[in-house]
Structure formats: structure tokens, C-alpha cells
Write an enzyme that holds these catalytic residues in place. Sequence first.
Site, PDB file in Angstrom:
ATOM      1  N   ALA A   8     -85.917 -19.957  71.937  1.00  0.00           N
ATOM      2  CA  ALA A   8     -84.948 -20.539  71.008  1.00  0.00           C
ATOM      3  C   ALA A   8     -84.135 -19.410  70.406  1.00  0.00           C
ATOM      4  O   ALA A   8     -83.926 -19.325  69.206  1.00  0.00           O
ATOM      5  CB  ALA A   8     -85.652 -21.346  69.918  1.00  0.00           C
ATOM      6  N   LYS A 184     -67.632 -15.713  87.120  1.00  0.00           N
ATOM      7  CA  LYS A 184     -68.022 -15.054  85.871  1.00  0.00           C
ATOM      8  C   LYS A 184     -68.507 -13.640  86.147  1.00  0.00           C
ATOM      9  O   LYS A 184     -68.194 -12.707  85.393  1.00  0.00           O
ATOM     10  CB  LYS A 184     -69.124 -15.849  85.171  1.00  0.00           C
ATOM     11  CG  LYS A 184     -69.619 -15.181  83.895  1.00  0.00           C
ATOM     12  CD  LYS A 184     -70.795 -15.914  83.258  1.00  0.00           C
ATOM     13  CE  LYS A 184     -71.286 -15.181  82.017  1.00  0.00           C
ATOM     14  NZ  LYS A 184     -72.471 -15.843  81.402  1.00  0.00           N
TER      15      LYS A 184
END
Length: 311
Positions: A8, A184
Amino acid sequence: MRILFLGAGATGGYFGGRLAKAGGDVTFLVRPKRRDQLIRDGIKIESPVGNLTTPVKAITREEISAPYDAVILSSKAYDLSDAIETIRPAVGENTLVLPLLNGLKHLEALDDAFGAPRVLGGMCQISVTLTDDGTIQHFGPFAAVTLGPRLAEQKTASAKLHDVLAKGFDARYSDDVIAAMWGKWFFIAALASSTCLMRATVGEINRTENGREFLANIVSECVAIATANGYPPEQAMLEFTKSLMSDSNSKISASMLRDIERGGRIEAEQIVGDIVRRGRAQNVATPLLETALIHLQAYENRFTPSEPVSR
């Protein structure tokens, strides 16, 4: 779909938090200290597109009780081996693994661990950081995930995952996700190589006597490698890259440079080393990228002395 986000931190926390807020069945797989913090305070995001604080589910590896429908990885490349072992109990026969790492090198390791049919292609575009108190700070309005099938048999499942993710944030589906990943990669390889080698922002480099030519040449090397490998950049991305890399007022630098400046670990092999080696395999001359790679490897050797890297 039951979706597990490994970690997280800034990236996973942002996208997972947005999806949880939208009602997605999201669980974060984290260490005990972060689990306790998330259970107590929820995910906190500060963003120009809207702040949020939302309660979330969080578990440790020992608490995984059954496979998930999808596992999303946004770890750094140097943590990939640990990440694979951490998520292994959560990956079942029908689980999709969606990596959001830079470059392409990680795909081989994930295929070896879980089988190619389970591993999708993916990438993200976002500028975020995690503060000391666990708050995710999002810079700028842009935050998107692109995903898609690498194999024909993945099309239905990957489209379903896209539809779920799109309920929480900007999720884009690509039928040629490897091309999107290359799109990218060539850009961040040019940005990381140039700003790390010169220890400067794009604007600072451009304001030197030959800086504009240097940046144009390093972009050209990256474009040549992508093209030789069958993935020439789309015109819009190429024009964006050239415009950004020629801006004398730009304050942009690679996140890898910020990692170096604070003495942290870097993704030298994942972002620069692998693209250099793919260039060599296609007989593409890359003198500037080669120099940047030596620079990055020398930095890494300060912390982890090793035998010379084999060519």
C-alpha cells in the site's frame, strides 16, 4: 472480482484506494505495521483531483486464506523476487497477475513463477509519493493504468478486470499492451539515463552548450532500440518526448535521480540495462546509454560490490 494489491505504497495505495472508495473488493497485502495503520486510519490520498480517506481491508502474508481473482503488483524491480514469494499463496489456477513495473524484464520472472497464461501486460503513469505518516501524495492530475492480454486466451478475463478497475480510476485496455509498455519504456529510459548521468533536470541540461544535442541523441538511441525490436513509438508519444526533452525551462528529472540523491536503491538494470542489451542484440549503437549504464552500475557497486557484469 476479489483483487489483491501487493503493498500500500504510493502507487498501489493510490489505485487500490481509489478502487476501494468506488466499492471494489480490494485487499492490501502488507507488513504488520502497515496493516495496523491501514485498519486504524484507512487509506489517505491527497490529490489535485480530490482528496480521500477510506477504510480498507489489509492482511499479511500469513493471513491469505484463498486465491484472489487478480493480484496487482507495483513493487520495485529489485524487490520482485520477494514479491513473487509473498503473493504465491494468493495465486490460484484462475488468478490474473497484473504487474505495473517499468520495462519488460519482469515478465520472464513472473511467467516462470506463475505461468504465462496468468500474467497480463500492464503499466501505469502517475507521479506520487508516500509520506512518513502513510499519506499518499499525488502530484498533477494524471493517473492511469493500461492493461491488456499478452495471449489470446487472456482476452476475456483481462477485459473483465479492466471493467472492474475502470470503476475506480482511469483504466485503459490495450490489445497490444507490449507496444504500450515499450511506449513508456523508451521515454523513461531516455529520461533516467540523461538526468542521472548529468545529475540535473531536463532544463538544466538543455541550458548547457551542447545539452540539447545530447538529449536529442539519447532519445534517438532509445527510439532506435524500440524500433529494432518491432515497437516503434507512436508519433504522438514521440512528439511529446521530443518536446519535453528539449524544454530549457523544464524542472523534470527521473525518479531514479531522486533515489540516487537520497542514497537509495535504483532500477538500473530494469530501466536502462535491459534496453541496452536489447539494443546490442539488434546491433543498435548506443554509446550514450552505455555510458549512462556504467554510471548507474558504478553507483550500485558502492553498496553491493560484485563481479563485473557479463556482456
